[in-house]
Motif scaffolding. Structure first.
Motif, PDB file in Angstrom:
ATOM      1  N   ASP A 131       0.783  -1.254   0.016  1.00 36.26           N
ATOM      2  CA  ASP A 131      -0.018  -0.132   0.048  1.00 36.26           C
ATOM      3  C   ASP A 131       0.791   1.106   0.114  1.00 36.26           C
ATOM      4  O   ASP A 131       0.385   2.319  -0.199  1.00 36.26           O
ATOM      5  CB  ASP A 131      -0.966  -0.235   1.359  1.00 36.26           C
ATOM      6  N   MET A 132       2.110   1.223   0.370  1.00 34.19           N
ATOM      7  CA  MET A 132       3.127   2.194   0.132  1.00 34.19           C
ATOM      8  C   MET A 132       3.574   2.336  -1.248  1.00 34.19           C
ATOM      9  O   MET A 132       3.995   3.511  -1.855  1.00 34.19           O
ATOM     10  CB  MET A 132       4.197   1.874   0.988  1.00 34.19           C
ATOM     11  N   ARG A 367      11.821  10.095   6.067  1.00 34.78           N
ATOM     12  CA  ARG A 367      10.772  10.504   4.972  1.00 34.78           C
ATOM     13  C   ARG A 367      10.048   9.255   4.639  1.00 34.78           C
ATOM     14  O   ARG A 367      10.292   8.152   4.601  1.00 34.78           O
ATOM     15  CB  ARG A 367      11.224  10.897   3.898  1.00 34.78           C
ATOM     16  N   THR A 368       8.612   9.445   3.997  1.00 32.81           N
ATOM     17  CA  THR A 368       7.924   8.274   3.445  1.00 32.81           C
ATOM     18  C   THR A 368       8.389   7.920   2.114  1.00 32.81           C
ATOM     19  O   THR A 368       9.166   8.763   1.724  1.00 32.81           O
ATOM     20  CB  THR A 368       6.493   8.930   3.375  1.00 32.81           C
ATOM     21  N   LEU A 369       8.150   6.836   1.673  1.00 29.49           N
ATOM     22  CA  LEU A 369       8.046   6.623   0.330  1.00 29.49           C
ATOM     23  C   LEU A 369       8.057   7.698  -0.668  1.00 29.49           C
ATOM     24  O   LEU A 369       8.718   7.848  -1.567  1.00 29.49           O
ATOM     25  CB  LEU A 369       7.777   5.319  -0.048  1.00 29.49           C
ATOM     26  N   ASP A 370       6.709   8.078  -0.512  1.00 30.56           N
ATOM     27  CA  ASP A 370       6.174   9.227  -1.425  1.00 30.56           C
ATOM     28  C   ASP A 370       7.043  10.513  -1.454  1.00 30.56           C
ATOM     29  O   ASP A 370       7.453  11.089  -2.379  1.00 30.56           O
ATOM     30  CB  ASP A 370       4.983   9.632  -1.091  1.00 30.56           C
ATOM     31  N   GLU A 371       7.635  10.882  -0.362  1.00 30.62           N
ATOM     32  CA  GLU A 371       8.617  11.954  -0.131  1.00 30.62           C
ATOM     33  C   GLU A 371       9.819  11.633  -1.129  1.00 30.62           C
ATOM     34  O   GLU A 371      10.535  12.375  -1.460  1.00 30.62           O
ATOM     35  CB  GLU A 371       8.977  12.375   1.205  1.00 30.62           C
ATOM     36  N   VAL A 372      10.310  10.425  -0.659  1.00 31.48           N
ATOM     37  CA  VAL A 372      11.486  10.057  -1.313  1.00 31.48           C
ATOM     38  C   VAL A 372      11.552   9.966  -2.844  1.00 31.48           C
ATOM     39  O   VAL A 372      12.351  10.360  -3.574  1.00 31.48           O
ATOM     40  CB  VAL A 372      12.112   8.533  -0.714  1.00 31.48           C
ATOM     41  N   VAL A 373      10.324   9.446  -3.482  1.00 29.37           N
ATOM     42  CA  VAL A 373      10.387   9.265  -4.768  1.00 29.37           C
ATOM     43  C   VAL A 373      10.092  10.811  -5.477  1.00 29.37           C
ATOM     44  O   VAL A 373      10.771  11.141  -6.268  1.00 29.37           O
ATOM     45  CB  VAL A 373       8.847   8.594  -5.013  1.00 29.37           C
ATOM     46  N   ARG A 374       9.541  11.751  -4.688  1.00 29.90           N
ATOM     47  CA  ARG A 374       9.452  12.897  -5.082  1.00 29.90           C
ATOM     48  C   ARG A 374      10.621  13.763  -5.034  1.00 29.90           C
ATOM     49  O   ARG A 374      10.993  14.501  -6.166  1.00 29.90           O
ATOM     50  CB  ARG A 374       8.446  13.718  -4.293  1.00 29.90           C
ATOM     51  N   TRP A 375      11.264  13.622  -4.100  1.00 31.13           N
ATOM     52  CA  TRP A 375      12.811  14.043  -3.966  1.00 31.13           C
ATOM     53  C   TRP A 375      13.764  13.475  -5.162  1.00 31.13           C
ATOM     54  O   TRP A 375      14.325  14.411  -5.875  1.00 31.13           O
ATOM     55  CB  TRP A 375      13.423  13.548  -2.621  1.00 31.13           C
ATOM     56  N   LEU A 376      13.637  12.410  -5.359  1.00 29.80           N
ATOM     57  CA  LEU A 376      14.360  11.865  -6.553  1.00 29.80           C
ATOM     58  C   LEU A 376      14.084  12.479  -8.039  1.00 29.80           C
ATOM     59  O   LEU A 376      14.865  12.829  -8.757  1.00 29.80           O
ATOM     60  CB  LEU A 376      14.246  10.122  -6.674  1.00 29.80           C
ATOM     61  N   MET A 377      12.663  12.219  -7.984  1.00 29.99           N
ATOM     62  CA  MET A 377      12.294  13.211  -9.360  1.00 29.99           C
ATOM     63  C   MET A 377      12.494  14.594  -9.342  1.00 29.99           C
ATOM     64  O   MET A 377      12.802  15.101 -10.561  1.00 29.99           O
ATOM     65  CB  MET A 377      10.781  12.902  -9.471  1.00 29.99           C
ATOM     66  N   ALA A 428       0.695   7.504  -5.175  1.00 30.50           N
ATOM     67  CA  ALA A 428       1.377   8.848  -5.096  1.00 30.50           C
ATOM     68  C   ALA A 428       0.449  10.059  -4.759  1.00 30.50           C
ATOM     69  O   ALA A 428      -0.716   9.935  -4.889  1.00 30.50           O
ATOM     70  CB  ALA A 428       2.056   9.062  -6.469  1.00 30.50           C
ATOM     71  N   SER A 429       1.144  10.915  -3.888  1.00 25.82           N
ATOM     72  CA  SER A 429       0.256  12.112  -3.668  1.00 25.82           C
ATOM     73  C   SER A 429      -0.127  12.927  -4.842  1.00 25.82           C
ATOM     74  O   SER A 429       0.757  12.794  -6.020  1.00 25.82           O
ATOM     75  CB  SER A 429       1.022  12.820  -2.433  1.00 25.82           C
ATOM     76  N   PRO A 430      -1.046  13.832  -4.857  1.00 27.26           N
ATOM     77  CA  PRO A 430      -1.299  14.605  -6.173  1.00 27.26           C
ATOM     78  C   PRO A 430       0.024  15.336  -6.688  1.00 27.26           C
ATOM     79  O   PRO A 430       0.252  15.458  -7.781  1.00 27.26           O
ATOM     80  CB  PRO A 430      -2.255  15.468  -5.755  1.00 27.26           C
ATOM     81  N   ILE A 435       4.589  15.991 -10.781  1.00 22.57           N
ATOM     82  CA  ILE A 435       6.003  15.794 -11.040  1.00 22.57           C
ATOM     83  C   ILE A 435       5.997  14.808 -11.978  1.00 22.57           C
ATOM     84  O   ILE A 435       7.212  14.613 -12.760  1.00 22.57           O
ATOM     85  CB  ILE A 435       6.717  16.003  -9.804  1.00 22.57           C
ATOM     86  N   GLY A 436       5.786  13.652 -11.445  1.00 22.21           N
ATOM     87  CA  GLY A 436       6.278  12.312 -12.053  1.00 22.21           C
ATOM     88  C   GLY A 436       5.721  12.163 -13.553  1.00 22.21           C
ATOM     89  O   GLY A 436       6.291  11.596 -14.449  1.00 22.21           O
ATOM     90  N   ASP A 437       4.610  12.818 -13.730  1.00 19.79           N
ATOM     91  CA  ASP A 437       3.819  12.521 -15.310  1.00 19.79           C
ATOM     92  C   ASP A 437       4.618  13.508 -16.118  1.00 19.79           C
ATOM     93  O   ASP A 437       4.970  12.834 -17.308  1.00 19.79           O
ATOM     94  CB  ASP A 437       2.402  13.204 -15.052  1.00 19.79           C
ATOM     95  N   LYS A 438       5.209  14.570 -15.731  1.00 15.91           N
ATOM     96  CA  LYS A 438       5.916  15.541 -16.554  1.00 15.91           C
ATOM     97  C   LYS A 438       7.198  14.734 -16.984  1.00 15.91           C
ATOM     98  O   LYS A 438       7.842  14.826 -17.914  1.00 15.91           O
ATOM     99  CB  LYS A 438       6.302  16.837 -15.717  1.00 15.91           C
ATOM    100  N   LEU A 439       7.988  14.123 -15.734  1.00 12.45           N
ATOM    101  CA  LEU A 439       9.072  13.348 -15.953  1.00 12.45           C
ATOM    102  C   LEU A 439       8.878  12.278 -16.948  1.00 12.45           C
ATOM    103  O   LEU A 439       9.947  12.353 -17.784  1.00 12.45           O
ATOM    104  CB  LEU A 439       9.647  12.951 -14.573  1.00 12.45           C
ATOM    105  N   ILE A 440       7.952  11.373 -16.922  1.00 17.33           N
ATOM    106  CA  ILE A 440       7.844  10.326 -17.785  1.00 17.33           C
ATOM    107  C   ILE A 440       7.683  10.842 -19.208  1.00 17.33           C
ATOM    108  O   ILE A 440       8.039  10.373 -20.201  1.00 17.33           O
ATOM    109  CB  ILE A 440       6.415   9.488 -17.147  1.00 17.33           C
ATOM    110  N   ASP A 441       6.796  12.158 -19.399  1.00 16.76           N
ATOM    111  CA  ASP A 441       6.603  12.462 -20.587  1.00 16.76           C
ATOM    112  C   ASP A 441       7.910  13.004 -21.303  1.00 16.76           C
ATOM    113  O   ASP A 441       8.186  12.817 -22.566  1.00 16.76           O
ATOM    114  CB  ASP A 441       5.809  14.011 -20.780  1.00 16.76           C
TER     115      ASP A 441
END
Length: 473
Positions: A131-132, A367-377, A428-430, A435-441
């Motif tokens: 669920d994370m 940090r939460t996984l979501d925070e780490v993912v956002r930080w990386l991106m 993911a949080s909104p 941020i992730g959608d822009k990165l993937i594009d």
């Protein structure tokens, strides 16, 4: 006598060879002509010997060190692109009969709560991890032949792989347990583990024996030769590591590279991963009681020198390190990182009460996984939840041949984008999703093959619009 092909630990991790290596490094640490020749060799992306790399590690010349850092960052990009693989540890049990003086799980520690997860406990923890957004776990446990049996491990792995909650699934289970027999490694391979991880702790035999005064882990040779037995048991992805701070870091560095060289020579495939943990505070462990700690600058240089010496290996950093340190070494060679981690037995489903704390060490990055993912991106890294190579049989020498040739990126870059899209849709949080959608594009345009790019674009559409999951190259 030093022999890289020998199956005896005293030969392939030879004390006299390490001492001679350190002396050679001291003699040549300011030999600019030699240092330049080593750096030029490293630029060929074929790796360095433990002796060559030790010269670079000992070099005090700032200009040359900056060259080393720049090369390490470029080699990391060449082999792994801008992807960072995500994982989480899951501690199954802290029962242990060893006497390791640096670990709170040691048998004499009578006040730390002892715990072992039941299969139902594991189910709850895995659902919480799913669920994370996690897809890859590293199982951890103390050594206790009565409680932590091979049957228990095999049943736990079976349980983990069986759990499917909403869109969640653990697709790769790595395992970090005590050295065991060829037959047991064969059973772990049959159970579908990814990587077998075992930290040497220290390669200095005399120190090792003092740091492990009692218990089965006291046997230095049996422990050090474990990766040979794992390979013989069919596990072709193995992970090395030392606990920096237990002994002199230059000795450990040389021993670590010698171990990698031995696996390459004896089995044709080096370590799948190398971890670089540093000694940290724990329940009854004070790092200041050990006098071999290393500062952040030294730590960064170790990471950079490992990256250029063993360019093909994955490099792992855990939440032992804080955000600032992790960010620094991400640029110098780290390719795998944990997020939202717990070092307690359980603790993902529900936090442990204060009077029942069972952590193996203090976590420095909370940090939460979501925070780490956002930080990386935000740093233009692609957080990857990919497990495709393992499930497609690209392990051992098959993975290494692709990695060394650079061809692995034709699989990994698309897989990273598709698994990141899964994470963004499901967990993911909104803010992170935007941020992730822009990165993937942006990053999908970097898939070099036009047909492959078209497949990725279609799969991304199916993930978002049709709730489809688990595409992979």
């Amino acid at each position: 006598m030093y022999d890289v092909n020998s199956k005896c630990a005293d030969d392939f991790i030879n004390h006299e060879e390490i001492l001679e290596t350190l002396a050679y490094a001291d003699e040549n640490k300011e030999n600019i002509e030699l240092i330049d020749s080593i750096i030029e060799k490293a630029k060929k992306r074929k790796g360095l010997t433990h002796r060559e790399a030790s010269v670079l590690l000992a070099c005090p010349i700032e200009e040359k060190n900056q060259e080393i850092y720049k090369l390490a960052e470029q080699i990391k990009k060449d082999f792994y692109g801008n992807r960072i693989v995500m994982f989480a540890p899951l501690y199954l049990s802290n029962y242990c009969i060893n006497g390791c003086t640096y670990c709170p799980y040691h048998a004499k520690n009578k006040h730390i709560p002892r715990k072992q997860l039941s299969q139902e406990d594991i189910r709850r923890e895995v659902i919480a991890l799913q669920d994370m957004g996690h897809k890859r776990l590293a199982l951890e446990a103390g050594e206790d032949p009565v409680r932590n049996t091979m049957d228990y491990y095999l049943k736990s792995i079976e349980t983990i792989y069986s759990i499917k909650h909403k869109n969640g699934a653990i697709r790769r289970v790595n395992i970090n347990i005590a050295a065991t027999t060829v037959d047991n490694y064969r059973l772990l391979k049959e159970a579908g583990i990814g990587t077998y991880i075992l930290f040497q702790e220290t390669y200095h035999k005399e120190s090792y024996l003092e740091l492990h005064p009692t218990g089965p882990k006291h046997d230095y040779n049996y422990h050090t030769e474990a990766m040979d037995r794992a390979m013989e048991g069919g596990i072709d992805d193995v992970g090395l590591g030392v606990l920096f701070g237990l002994d002199k870091y230059r000795y450990e560095f040389a021993g670590l590279l010698m171990h990698a060289e031995h696996l390459e020579a004896a089995f044709g495939v080096g370590p799948h991963t190398i971890s670089v943990p540093r000694l940290k505070h724990a329940d009854d462990i004070n790092p200041e009681d050990f006098d071999n700690g290393i500062d952040d600058d030294t730590f960064a240089k170790i990471v950079a020198c490992i990256r250029i010496a063993v360019p093909y290996t994955g490099m792992i950093i855990s939440t032992r390190e804080n955000q600032k340190t992790r960010e620094r070494v991400l640029h110098l060679g780290i390719s795998q990182i944990s997020g939202g981690s717990r070092t307690s037995v359980g603790g993902y489903c529900e936090p442990e009460p204060e009077d029942e704390k069972s952590e193996q060490f203090d976590v420095s990055d909370n940090r939460t996984l979501d925070e780490v993912v956002r930080w990386l991106m935000e740093m233009d890294y692609i957080p990857s939840f990919c497990t495709a190579c393992y499930r497609e049989g690209r392990t051992g020498d098959r993975f290494m041949s692709l990695c060394k040739s650079g061809q692995i990126q034709n699989c990994c870059h698309p897989n990273a984008l598709m698994t990141l899209k899964e994470y963004l849709m499901d967990y993911a949080s909104p803010e992170t999703k935007a941020i992730g959608d822009k990165l993937i594009d942006r990053e999908v345009l970097n898939v070099p093959n036009e047909k492959a790019r078209a497949v990725v674009l279609e799969n991304l559409r199916l993930i978002e619009q049709d709730n489809r999951r688990d595409f992979r190259f």
